[in-house]
Structures are given as structure tokens and as C-alpha cells.
Design a protein around this motif. Structure first.
Motif, PDB file in Angstrom:
ATOM      1  N   ARG A  41       5.725   1.976 -14.580  1.00  0.00           N
ATOM      2  CA  ARG A  41       5.411   0.821 -13.726  1.00  0.00           C
ATOM      3  C   ARG A  41       5.727  -0.488 -14.421  1.00  0.00           C
ATOM      4  N   ILE A  42       5.574  -0.513 -15.754  1.00  0.00           N
ATOM      5  CA  ILE A  42       5.866  -1.705 -16.535  1.00  0.00           C
ATOM      6  C   ILE A  42       7.169  -1.484 -17.292  1.00  0.00           C
ATOM      7  N   ALA A  43       8.068  -2.442 -17.186  1.00  0.00           N
ATOM      8  CA  ALA A  43       9.277  -2.462 -18.011  1.00  0.00           C
ATOM      9  C   ALA A  43       9.205  -3.713 -18.885  1.00  0.00           C
ATOM     10  N   ILE A  44       9.487  -3.556 -20.164  1.00  0.00           N
ATOM     11  CA  ILE A  44       9.487  -4.703 -21.070  1.00  0.00           C
ATOM     12  C   ILE A  44      10.919  -4.967 -21.510  1.00  0.00           C
ATOM     13  N   GLN A  45      11.403  -6.132 -21.159  1.00  0.00           N
ATOM     14  CA  GLN A  45      12.760  -6.546 -21.516  1.00  0.00           C
ATOM     15  C   GLN A  45      12.683  -7.381 -22.790  1.00  0.00           C
ATOM     16  N   VAL A  46      13.295  -6.882 -23.850  1.00  0.00           N
ATOM     17  CA  VAL A  46      13.187  -7.523 -25.163  1.00  0.00           C
ATOM     18  C   VAL A  46      14.380  -8.430 -25.410  1.00  0.00           C
ATOM     19  N   PHE A  47      14.098  -9.656 -25.832  1.00  0.00           N
ATOM     20  CA  PHE A  47      15.122 -10.629 -26.181  1.00  0.00           C
ATOM     21  C   PHE A  47      14.965 -10.969 -27.665  1.00  0.00           C
ATOM     22  N   PRO A  48      15.801 -10.413 -28.531  1.00  0.00           N
ATOM     23  CA  PRO A  48      15.669 -10.649 -29.967  1.00  0.00           C
ATOM     24  C   PRO A  48      16.458 -11.881 -30.440  1.00  0.00           C
TER      25      PRO A  48
ATOM     26  N   TRP B 181       6.433  -0.353 -29.846  1.00  0.00           N
ATOM     27  CA  TRP B 181       5.251  -0.757 -29.089  1.00  0.00           C
ATOM     28  C   TRP B 181       5.611  -0.969 -27.619  1.00  0.00           C
ATOM     29  N   ALA B 182       6.706  -1.691 -27.368  1.00  0.00           N
ATOM     30  CA  ALA B 182       7.128  -1.959 -25.994  1.00  0.00           C
ATOM     31  C   ALA B 182       7.431  -0.660 -25.250  1.00  0.00           C
ATOM     32  N   LYS B 183       8.087   0.273 -25.924  1.00  0.00           N
ATOM     33  CA  LYS B 183       8.404   1.554 -25.287  1.00  0.00           C
ATOM     34  C   LYS B 183       7.137   2.351 -24.984  1.00  0.00           C
ATOM     35  N   ASP B 184       6.159   2.263 -25.860  1.00  0.00           N
ATOM     36  CA  ASP B 184       4.914   2.988 -25.627  1.00  0.00           C
ATOM     37  C   ASP B 184       4.162   2.415 -24.429  1.00  0.00           C
ATOM     38  N   VAL B 185       4.229   1.095 -24.269  1.00  0.00           N
ATOM     39  CA  VAL B 185       3.622   0.473 -23.088  1.00  0.00           C
ATOM     40  C   VAL B 185       4.291   0.992 -21.820  1.00  0.00           C
ATOM     41  N   GLU B 186       5.610   1.054 -21.851  1.00  0.00           N
ATOM     42  CA  GLU B 186       6.340   1.547 -20.680  1.00  0.00           C
ATOM     43  C   GLU B 186       5.961   2.993 -20.353  1.00  0.00           C
ATOM     44  N   GLU B 187       5.889   3.817 -21.378  1.00  0.00           N
ATOM     45  CA  GLU B 187       5.544   5.225 -21.161  1.00  0.00           C
ATOM     46  C   GLU B 187       4.111   5.385 -20.671  1.00  0.00           C
TER      47      GLU B 187
ATOM     48  N   THR C 252       0.811  -1.209   0.000  1.00  0.00           N
ATOM     49  CA  THR C 252       0.000   0.000   0.000  1.00  0.00           C
ATOM     50  C   THR C 252       0.846   1.262   0.000  1.00  0.00           C
ATOM     51  N   LEU C 253       2.157   1.107   0.224  1.00  0.00           N
ATOM     52  CA  LEU C 253       3.028   2.272   0.318  1.00  0.00           C
ATOM     53  C   LEU C 253       3.891   2.483  -0.910  1.00  0.00           C
ATOM     54  N   PHE C 254       4.291   1.400  -1.528  1.00  0.00           N
ATOM     55  CA  PHE C 254       5.248   1.506  -2.630  1.00  0.00           C
ATOM     56  C   PHE C 254       4.694   0.799  -3.869  1.00  0.00           C
ATOM     57  N   ALA C 255       4.740   1.474  -5.003  1.00  0.00           N
ATOM     58  CA  ALA C 255       4.324   0.853  -6.267  1.00  0.00           C
ATOM     59  C   ALA C 255       5.317  -0.232  -6.637  1.00  0.00           C
ATOM     60  N   GLN C 256       4.795  -1.375  -7.055  1.00  0.00           N
ATOM     61  CA  GLN C 256       5.661  -2.497  -7.424  1.00  0.00           C
ATOM     62  C   GLN C 256       5.886  -2.486  -8.930  1.00  0.00           C
ATOM     63  N   ASP C 257       7.101  -2.203  -9.367  1.00  0.00           N
ATOM     64  CA  ASP C 257       7.407  -2.223 -10.784  1.00  0.00           C
ATOM     65  C   ASP C 257       7.351  -3.651 -11.308  1.00  0.00           C
ATOM     66  N   THR C 258       6.931  -3.809 -12.554  1.00  0.00           N
ATOM     67  CA  THR C 258       6.809  -5.121 -13.180  1.00  0.00           C
ATOM     68  C   THR C 258       7.693  -5.177 -14.410  1.00  0.00           C
ATOM     69  N   THR C 259       8.522  -6.180 -14.497  1.00  0.00           N
ATOM     70  CA  THR C 259       9.340  -6.403 -15.690  1.00  0.00           C
ATOM     71  C   THR C 259       8.781  -7.602 -16.437  1.00  0.00           C
ATOM     72  N   LEU C 260       8.417  -7.394 -17.701  1.00  0.00           N
ATOM     73  CA  LEU C 260       7.867  -8.446 -18.546  1.00  0.00           C
ATOM     74  C   LEU C 260       8.855  -8.765 -19.655  1.00  0.00           C
TER      75      LEU C 260
END
Length: 339
Positions: A58-65, A47-53, A19-27
Motif C-alpha cells: 500500500r505504501i511505496a517509498i520513492q528514494v531520491f539520493p 528500511w524503506a523496503k521493509d516499510v513497503e513490505e 470503499t472499493l479500491f485501496a488507494q496506494d500511497t507514494t512517499l
């Protein structure tokens, strides 16, 4: 007072940290093309960067090409099983597994990839995904501009396929090659150059930009200048990964998994393909061969059995082939994307 406040915050954090700290999510997002080429640099990555923005970080998308986490044909199972959170999938790499979606692979049905992406997304969400991709969430459909046949020898008519080994874009194109008397050589896109240089394949069905993306201009210098076929990749999300998000972050994902986003990501790839075609035209070592009207008609006639085969496969899988096909045509026409 200062120390009392610090102590109070620390105590509350022990009781209820969420309830105090936002939990960042890495996908984790996996795809199978090099990061610098158009499908990634002008589609997946923006697209991934737009989701993050949109998630305000709160959402980070880690891309593996480039198949770092798995081979191209394995990507559906990777996202289904939760090995990754997102996967960029070519359904045509797994022949027979997605009989409804295979209609998007039949040549001479779609003439515009940007409008076609939206049309396919709208159609598949209603007629296909609930039946054959219930284990995943569809985010966007990602086709290249209508591609064509690139070969070592000049080919402008269906009879030119007979006796040649050709790397097809997907399962339906492989059947088309076989239907015309050629031999399909099925390897993922990153392995095409090796197949051509070794002589394992003499031609390839590819989008225009792939000639430069995969450095093929020294291997095949004859190009059939017509909208020949399309391959529509699809970005999928693991449903448990989605379910684990907050309501606010689910809303961000939902707003980025729409038919409109399918058009958005397709636009960058289309622009790159058209620029590549112009570059090939300007290259004196490359030859673009325009088929006659009679040859175009012959290609389209030669492809008609593929629709009949598609109908049989969908019916065998328990689908209403007539309704699904009619729905596809209506969606293409509504979006001005019918060939």
C-alpha cells in the motif's frame, strides 16, 4: 447476469470509490549521499523496503539520493515544509538550530553506534524532539560507527590540529577544531574530496567507510586509530504526510519509527565501517596511528569545554541542561553505550 454485475460495480465505484479500491500511497524520501554507499544501501534503503513490505504494497517509498532534491543542510526545512515526505537530516549541518541534539556530537561520550542509536532515540524522544523538532515526526536515529581523524600528516595528539585546515563532521566538531587552533572548512560530505584535492582542507573527521565511499584514500593516508567522534543523522517525516495515511498505514510507519529500528539501521553502517577499517589496515599505503594513553587523555581533556558550551547553549534556549545531560548519560548507560 455477468453484465448486470459489472454495471453494479461501476455504479458503486462512482458513489464510493474509496470503499472499493485501496488507494496506494507514494512517499518521497530524500537524502544526500550516493545510493550505493553504506548509509543508504545498508540503512535507508532496507528500511524503506521493509516499510513497503509491511504495508503489503500500500505504501511505496520513492528514494531520491545524492542531493537530487536539495542540498544537505536544507533537508530539515524540506521535510518540515512538506517538499518531501521523509528527509535524512544531519542536525549538525545547521549550527545552533538544535542545541539539545548537539550533545550527540560531543566527542568521547558514545562508544558504540548500534547501542548508541537506540539510546539516543530513547533520550531524544523524551528530552529533545518535543522542544526543538515539534514540526516533524522522528523515525530513526542513524549514526555511523565512531569515526576518527584522517589527515595528510600524522596527528595523534591535540596539538597536531593547530594551524591546520580541517573539514569537521558537524558544528560541534568545527568548534573543537577551532578550540585546538585549527581552521574548520565546512562543506557537505559529497564535497570533501574536492576540498582535500585542492588543498582547502588538510584533514577530515569521517567514519571509516567514508574513505572508500568518497574515494579519499589517495588524499589522506594517515588515520588516528581511536573512537574519536560520532555523527548521528536522523530520519524525519512530515506530520501532514503521516496524518494523511490510513490507520493501518500509520501503524506500519509507527512500527518502523522506533528505538529498535534505530539500532537496526545503525548495524549495517557499523559493519561497513569496521570492514573499511580492516581494509585500510591491509593497505600498505595507509597508516593507522594508535595514540598513547596520555594522548587519549589529552584529547578527552581538550573536549571538556564543549560540554560546558553545550550547557550554556541549552540553558540560553530555555532548557534544563542538567536534567537533559543526566538523561543522556543514563540512557547511554542503560544501553551499554557510554564511552
Amino acid at each position: 447476469m455477468k453484465f448486470k454485475n459489472i454495471a453494479r460495480v461501476a455504479a458503486l465505484a462512482i458513489v464510493a470509490p474509496a470503499t472499493l479500491f485501496a488507494q496506494d500511497t507514494t512517499l518521497r524520501l530524500s537524502h544526500w549521499v550516493p545510493e550505493g554507499i553504506a548509509p543508504a544501501s545498508k540503512g535507508i534503503t532496507p528500511w524503506a523496503k521493509d516499510v513497503e513490505e509491511a504495508s503489503e504494497g500500500r505504501i511505496a517509498i520513492q528514494v531520491f539520493p545524492a542531493q537530487q532534491l536539495g542540498k544537505a543542510p536544507d533537508h530539515y526545512d524540506m521535510v518540515k515544509q512538506g517538499i518531501v515526505d521523509f528527509a535524512w537530516v544531519n542536525p549538525g549541518y545547521t549550527a545552533g538550530r538544535f542545541p539539545i541534539y548537539a550533545l550527540t556530537e560531543v566527542p568521547f561520550l558514545v562508544d558504540d553506534s548500534v547501542r548508541g542509536a537506540k539510546a539516543i532515540h530513547e533520550w531524544y524522544a523524551e528530552f529533545g524532539a518535543p522542544a526543538e523538532m515539534p514540526d516533524v515526526k522522528v523515525c530513526f536515529v542513524h549514526p555511523h560507527a565512531p569515526g576518527t581523524l584522517h589527515s595528510k600528516d600524522k596527528i595523534t595528539a591535540p596539538e597536531g590540529i593547530k594551524g591546520k585546515n580541517i573539514r569537521p563532521a558537524h558544528a560541534t566538531m568545527a568548534r573543537f577544531v577551532s578550540l585546538l587552533g585549527g581552521g574548520p572548512v565546512q562543506v557537505p560530505a559529497p564535497e570533501v574530496r574536492e576540498a582535500l584535492s585542492r588543498g582547502t582542507a588538510e584533514a577530515v573527521t569521517f567514519p571509516w567507510g567514508a574513505m572508500y565511499d568518497f574515494k579519499l584514500t589517495d588524499e589522506v593516508q594517515q588515520h588516528l586509530d581511536m573512537p574519536f567522534y560520532m555523527s548521528a543523522q536522523i530520519l524525519l517525516m512530515n506530520p501532514d504526510s503521516y496524518a494523511g495515511l490510513s490507520d493501518a498505514d500509520k501503524a506500519v510507519i509507527d512500527s518502523h519509527c522506533t528505538p529498535e529500528w534505530s539500532s537496526n539501521v545503525a548495524q549495517g553502517w557499523f559493519d561497513d565501517d569496521m570492514a573499511a577499517r580492516e581494509k585500510l589496515i591491509a593497505d600498505s599505503e595507509q597508516t593507522l596511528n594508535v595514540p598513547t594513553e596520555e594522548e587519549v587523555a589529552a584529547w578527552r581533556t581538550a573536549a571538556e569545554p564543549l560540554i560546558a558550551e553545550w550547557r550554556d547553549n541549552v540553558t540560553a534556549a530555555g532548557g534544563d541542561a542538567d536534567a537533559i545531560f543526566d538523561g543522556f548519560v543514563k540512557s547511554l548507560e542503560a544501553n551499554d553505550a557510554r564511552y
